[in-house]
Design a protein around this motif. Sequence first.
Motif, short mmCIF file in Angstrom:
data_model
loop_
_atom_site.label_atom_id
_atom_site.label_comp_id
_atom_site.label_asym_id
_atom_site.label_seq_id
_atom_site.Cartn_x
_atom_site.Cartn_y
_atom_site.Cartn_z
N GLU A 117 37.00 28.86 38.68
CA GLU A 117 35.72 28.99 37.97
C GLU A 117 35.89 29.80 36.69
N ASP A 118 35.42 29.22 35.58
CA ASP A 118 35.51 29.91 34.29
C ASP A 118 34.71 31.21 34.30
N SER A 119 33.60 31.24 35.01
CA SER A 119 32.77 32.44 35.03
C SER A 119 33.50 33.62 35.67
N GLU A 120 34.33 33.32 36.70
CA GLU A 120 35.09 34.40 37.34
C GLU A 120 36.23 34.86 36.42
N LEU A 121 36.80 33.93 35.64
CA LEU A 121 37.82 34.32 34.68
C LEU A 121 37.21 35.21 33.59
N ASP A 122 35.99 34.90 33.17
CA ASP A 122 35.28 35.77 32.22
C ASP A 122 35.04 37.15 32.82
N LYS A 123 34.69 37.18 34.09
CA LYS A 123 34.48 38.46 34.78
C LYS A 123 35.78 39.25 34.85
N PHE A 124 36.88 38.55 35.13
CA PHE A 124 38.20 39.16 35.15
C PHE A 124 38.54 39.75 33.78
N HIS A 125 38.32 38.97 32.73
CA HIS A 125 38.59 39.42 31.36
C HIS A 125 37.80 40.69 31.04
N MET A 178 50.63 44.86 24.98
CA MET A 178 50.77 43.42 24.75
C MET A 178 49.46 42.78 24.28
N SER A 179 48.34 43.30 24.79
CA SER A 179 47.04 42.76 24.37
C SER A 179 46.54 43.39 23.07
N ASN A 180 47.37 44.24 22.49
CA ASN A 180 47.01 44.94 21.25
C ASN A 180 45.71 45.73 21.40
N GLY A 181 45.56 46.34 22.57
CA GLY A 181 44.42 47.21 22.81
C GLY A 181 43.18 46.52 23.34
N ILE A 182 43.23 45.18 23.52
CA ILE A 182 42.06 44.49 24.08
C ILE A 182 41.84 44.92 25.52
N TYR A 183 42.93 45.00 26.29
CA TYR A 183 42.86 45.52 27.66
C TYR A 183 43.25 46.99 27.65
N SER A 184 42.79 47.72 28.66
CA SER A 184 42.96 49.18 28.66
C SER A 184 43.70 49.66 29.89
N SER A 185 44.71 50.47 29.68
CA SER A 185 45.34 51.18 30.80
C SER A 185 44.59 52.51 30.96
N ILE A 186 43.81 52.58 32.02
CA ILE A 186 42.85 53.66 32.18
C ILE A 186 43.49 54.86 32.88
N GLU A 187 43.17 56.03 32.36
CA GLU A 187 43.61 57.27 33.00
C GLU A 187 42.97 57.37 34.39
N HIS A 188 43.77 57.74 35.38
CA HIS A 188 43.25 57.90 36.73
C HIS A 188 43.97 59.04 37.43
N CYS A 244 39.17 43.77 32.90
CA CYS A 244 40.39 44.30 32.28
C CYS A 244 40.08 45.01 30.97
N LYS A 245 39.08 44.51 30.26
CA LYS A 245 38.73 45.06 28.94
C LYS A 245 37.89 46.33 29.06
N ASP A 246 36.88 46.30 29.92
CA ASP A 246 35.91 47.39 29.97
C ASP A 246 36.25 48.47 31.00
N TRP A 247 36.95 48.07 32.06
CA TRP A 247 37.25 49.02 33.14
C TRP A 247 38.74 49.32 33.27
N GLY A 248 39.58 48.31 33.06
CA GLY A 248 41.00 48.47 33.32
C GLY A 248 41.35 48.48 34.80
N PHE A 249 40.35 48.34 35.65
CA PHE A 249 40.49 48.34 37.11
C PHE A 249 39.57 47.28 37.69
N VAL A 298 33.83 49.79 40.00
CA VAL A 298 34.66 48.80 39.31
C VAL A 298 34.30 47.40 39.82
N PRO A 299 34.49 46.39 39.00
CA PRO A 299 34.14 45.03 39.41
C PRO A 299 34.96 44.55 40.60
#
Length: 356
Positions: free
Chosen positions: A64-72, A277-287, A75-80, A53-54
């Motif tokens: 830094e905008d680049s770190e905010l992009d990494k955060f986004h 709330m994100s309408n599925g853009i972010y993922s709550s990942i099974e763990h 949340c979108k691709d990993w959920g973690f 995970v990132p």
Amino acid sequence: MESKLGTLTLGNTLPVPYVQDLAKRSLATVPSRYVRPDQDPPFLSNSSSSDQVPIIDMNKLLSEDSELDKFHNACKDWGFFQLINHGVSESLVETMKIVAKNLFNLPSDEKKKFGSVNGEAEGYGQLFVVSEEQKLDWCDLLSLTTIPVHLRRDYLLPKFPPPLRNALEVYSKEMQNLGMKMVNLVAKSLRIEPSDNLIRLFEPEGWQAIRLNYYPPCPQPELVMGISPHSDSSGLTILLQVNEIDGLQIKKDKNWVSIQPVANAFIINIGDMFEIMSNGIYSSIEHRAVVDSVKERISIATFCSPRFDAEIGPMPTTPQMAPLFERFTFADYMKEFLSHKLDGKSRFHKLRVSQS
């Protein structure tokens, strides 16, 4: 809605034996109620860095905008993600690790003083046990509401050993501060305008629960689950690994991936509320959690959630998208969540809008 747990029953759980007591008996085989043929076999592995995970740097995230992009993207691709430079004092973190270890070292009779009352879903033991036939997890835990203060159970925190009670008071406030920073960053990264539309769902008196988890060594770890696969009901969850033992696994592209703990980091994951709330853009990942044959694993999870009376639904992050989820109150969701056994995302999927 009446905001007192005395009139808001969130769920019930049945009493079960302490797993730590079973582990101390030097069993050669695991009792049948803990054997889990219904689950993908557990494994422990050293995943490659590309499968991890990132790692997000809080200092960079705020500037830094680049770190905010990494955060986004995390949340979108990993959920973690793992959060470093988070600003929580190292001394407080170390204190929490010590009091958590001391809690699980207490004699069983002492821990019974913190047991659930009338089956309520708080206290020492296990959660999500709803039938006598149900398979059990190889885990003991202590779960309690910490915020809002008036929702605390009077049979829990006031009766803890003073070092644990005092540490939890300070830690709860620090997690509230960190959690609200994360909520603000979610609003920023999703471009929710105004951000107050999201923040007001968590303030004032958003629900915070803290859960201390103990996974004892198991003679047949390949047969059991430390905790069954699930997604969290929260907005987000902040996990402190008390001892840096492999055990937490997330489902990524239909495969289980082990998270290798990073020193001085919190593991943060998106909960069901933020996926909705994100309408599925972010993922709550099974763990899930798996266990070891020799080593114990201890963790402390802080669940940062909306107010009980908050109405939850997709927010206008992408206006052109039709809502994917129904609207509901957070209290109703928690009643449903805590009244059933952990079963992946089965309860969550029922909230999807019918596509017919």
